[in-house]
Design a protein around this motif. Sequence first.
Motif, mmCIF file in Angstrom:
data_model
loop_
_atom_site.group_PDB
_atom_site.id
_atom_site.type_symbol
_atom_site.label_atom_id
_atom_site.label_comp_id
_atom_site.label_asym_id
_atom_site.label_seq_id
_atom_site.Cartn_x
_atom_site.Cartn_y
_atom_site.Cartn_z
ATOM 1 N N ARG A 270 0.835 -1.201 0.000
ATOM 2 C CA ARG A 270 0.000 0.000 0.000
ATOM 3 C C ARG A 270 0.876 1.259 0.000
ATOM 4 O O ARG A 270 0.649 2.195 -0.770
ATOM 5 C CB ARG A 270 -0.918 0.009 1.220
ATOM 6 C CG ARG A 270 -1.760 1.264 1.275
ATOM 7 C CD ARG A 270 -2.389 1.504 2.621
ATOM 8 N NE ARG A 270 -3.054 2.794 2.627
ATOM 9 C CZ ARG A 270 -3.104 3.585 3.691
ATOM 10 N NH1 ARG A 270 -2.563 3.212 4.828
ATOM 11 N NH2 ARG A 270 -3.702 4.748 3.611
ATOM 12 N N ASN A 271 1.898 1.268 0.886
ATOM 13 C CA ASN A 271 2.786 2.431 0.940
ATOM 14 C C ASN A 271 3.495 2.654 -0.383
ATOM 15 O O ASN A 271 3.608 3.788 -0.850
ATOM 16 C CB ASN A 271 3.840 2.238 2.041
ATOM 17 C CG ASN A 271 3.246 2.528 3.392
ATOM 18 O OD1 ASN A 271 2.211 3.194 3.494
ATOM 19 N ND2 ASN A 271 3.871 2.008 4.431
ATOM 20 N N LEU B 91 1.032 4.117 -2.802
ATOM 21 C CA LEU B 91 0.714 5.500 -2.428
ATOM 22 C C LEU B 91 1.825 6.439 -2.884
ATOM 23 O O LEU B 91 1.562 7.478 -3.474
ATOM 24 C CB LEU B 91 0.566 5.605 -0.916
ATOM 25 C CG LEU B 91 -0.846 5.667 -0.353
ATOM 26 C CD1 LEU B 91 -0.795 5.826 1.158
ATOM 27 C CD2 LEU B 91 -1.657 6.798 -0.970
ATOM 28 N N ASN B 92 3.065 6.048 -2.593
ATOM 29 C CA ASN B 92 4.210 6.855 -2.999
ATOM 30 C C ASN B 92 4.256 7.043 -4.499
ATOM 31 O O ASN B 92 4.488 8.132 -5.001
ATOM 32 C CB ASN B 92 5.511 6.184 -2.561
ATOM 33 C CG ASN B 92 5.932 6.695 -1.215
ATOM 34 O OD1 ASN B 92 5.590 7.821 -0.860
ATOM 35 N ND2 ASN B 92 6.631 5.872 -0.471
ATOM 36 N N LYS C 184 1.435 9.301 -5.659
ATOM 37 C CA LYS C 184 1.649 10.661 -5.178
ATOM 38 C C LYS C 184 2.597 11.412 -6.118
ATOM 39 O O LYS C 184 2.406 12.591 -6.384
ATOM 40 C CB LYS C 184 2.269 10.579 -3.788
ATOM 41 C CG LYS C 184 2.121 11.815 -2.936
ATOM 42 C CD LYS C 184 2.727 11.478 -1.591
ATOM 43 C CE LYS C 184 2.468 12.525 -0.544
ATOM 44 N NZ LYS C 184 2.957 12.039 0.765
ATOM 45 N N TYR D 83 -6.078 7.087 -6.019
ATOM 46 C CA TYR D 83 -5.205 7.689 -5.009
ATOM 47 C C TYR D 83 -6.030 8.141 -3.810
ATOM 48 O O TYR D 83 -5.660 7.914 -2.666
ATOM 49 C CB TYR D 83 -4.442 8.878 -5.601
ATOM 50 C CG TYR D 83 -3.557 9.563 -4.593
ATOM 51 C CD1 TYR D 83 -2.431 8.926 -4.102
ATOM 52 C CD2 TYR D 83 -3.874 10.828 -4.105
ATOM 53 C CE1 TYR D 83 -1.626 9.530 -3.161
ATOM 54 C CE2 TYR D 83 -3.074 11.440 -3.163
ATOM 55 C CZ TYR D 83 -1.952 10.784 -2.691
ATOM 56 O OH TYR D 83 -1.160 11.380 -1.752
ATOM 57 N N SER D 84 -7.185 8.741 -4.106
ATOM 58 C CA SER D 84 -7.993 9.237 -2.995
ATOM 59 C C SER D 84 -8.523 8.070 -2.152
ATOM 60 O O SER D 84 -8.627 8.171 -0.938
ATOM 61 C CB SER D 84 -9.109 10.155 -3.510
ATOM 62 O OG SER D 84 -10.352 9.527 -3.469
ATOM 63 N N SER E 31 -5.474 6.564 -0.076
ATOM 64 C CA SER E 31 -4.979 7.393 1.015
ATOM 65 C C SER E 31 -5.998 7.516 2.147
ATOM 66 O O SER E 31 -5.705 8.078 3.192
ATOM 67 C CB SER E 31 -4.581 8.781 0.491
ATOM 68 O OG SER E 31 -5.662 9.346 -0.208
ATOM 69 N N ASP F 101 -6.118 1.299 5.157
ATOM 70 C CA ASP F 101 -5.255 0.675 6.160
ATOM 71 C C ASP F 101 -6.067 -0.243 7.083
ATOM 72 O O ASP F 101 -5.652 -1.347 7.391
ATOM 73 C CB ASP F 101 -4.562 1.768 6.972
ATOM 74 C CG ASP F 101 -3.595 1.155 7.960
ATOM 75 O OD1 ASP F 101 -2.652 0.491 7.494
ATOM 76 O OD2 ASP F 101 -3.799 1.298 9.177
#
Lengths: 198, 327
Positions: free
Chosen positions: A78-79, A82-83, A86, A109-110, A113, A118
């Motif tokens: 996930r991280n 996201l990176n 972004k 993305y929305s 995040s 999570d």
Amino acid sequence: MQEPDLKIIKLLKSGNQKVFESIFQKYNGILFVYAKEYVVDTEVANEMVQETFLKLWEVKDTLSDNTTIQSYLYRITRNNCLNYLKHLKVHEKYKKLTIARRMEISLNYSALSADSADKIISEELEEKIDFAIKSLPPKCKLIFKMSRQEEKKYKEIAEELNLSVKTIENQILKALKILRKHLEDYITIIIMLLLNNF
Amino acid sequence: MKSQELITKYLNNEASQSEIQELKSWIDKSEENRNEFALQKNSHALLASQIATGKSNSEPGQILVKNRAGKKIETSLRKIYGIAASVFFPVLLIVTAWLLYTQYQKANQEIYTEFIAPPKHNSQVILSDGTHVWLSPESSLKYTNSYGQRDRTVELKGEGYFEVEKNPDKPFIIEMDNANITVLGTSFNVEAYPEDKLIRTTIVRGSVEIASEKLFESMVLTPGDQFTFDMENNNAYVEKVNTEIYRLVKDGLLLFKRNNLSEICRKLERWYMIPIEYDDTGDDNLLFTAKFEDESIETILKIVNETIPINYKYINNQIKVEKMKKQ
């Protein structure tokens, strides 16, 4: 699911490559589908997953004994995604995207995040899904189990139950719809509990 | 459309560009909407990944299984080549040379057929597999004698309406300057005049895939989709359109489909073989849709005039068209 992970973590910490490989085999496909849901591009999804496993190998010594491997891997993936999303906007690649793709990326993305991304990666995910499967209507449950747990092809299931392939497909779709609803309810409850605590 | 319907479509990868847009504005309306969408998307992603774990039913799983199998084959082949190369190197060399030579000969023998449609008519071409193509005037369709062997590849310059015979084993591929369209069996219209720097395809039945080195990823289009690729500004977009009028191409009619004045002039030029001078500066916002059967160019210009006010006159065997100045 906690106990086997305990052993696996121990072996992994000792630098056992076989264990690392078996983890890779088991979760590579899962994480790829998960990443692709957000980054859309197949190649990028593969990259994200590779980074996840690299990271696992790098930090294996620092893992705590009660880590649940699956949720840990989901969280790193996930991280990574996201990176990636972004920073995509400043990427050369972004200029070549179609308008629809750009909107898709921004929606994904929305979603990724948001808190729920999570929260949903819970330690008890498999239990949760197994529990939800129990609530399926009998015929739906049978077909879904044959497909997911016995890994039978739609055609094989159709022949065995004397039904058409189309019916099997419909039943699987129905099962997925019900399961999704269950997961959503579960996450809503968790989020509400958290909110009440503050 | 209801928000839930939009979300479901989006999650199933079935949303069109305008539906994604609609969903986006719904999400931007409130934090609550945003969370609702996020929750559904995240549940979906997680569930999809859990269900797809290398199980033979799911597509992503299949791809992975294939990748793994592919690797295995590759390594074992490499081993075999390794042994073969050390033992039979001279033999291999000769065989390779011979293969290359025959390939080269074959390539030289390739014969191609090219159809160029005459003016004033839509010409019908029927290919060996039963695929029908209606070519617009002065458009051309080219294919080699290997058509239908491994795949069905044709080269298109101009405009054509296609009814492709179904054959999943041999995809039908249209090559144009800058882009390719791949089809399994379907009906659709393609406009790709090299001088227009524009490719436009409209799907009537079935679905097609369009790929171009100028597009980030290939796109799949479904009925009602009109895909336009403006190569001058490198801009691609998909719109939903009424496709009814495209079926009329088959009747040999002159068709205008949401065309602006400069497009109308170019089309008349091709159809009637008369040079048309048109100053295309200024806005071209008015669109014209019509069908004509055996009309003179004067009649058509008169009718265009009803929608888009114009002046036109003959000067030395050519027609000069001007937009009427606003009063």
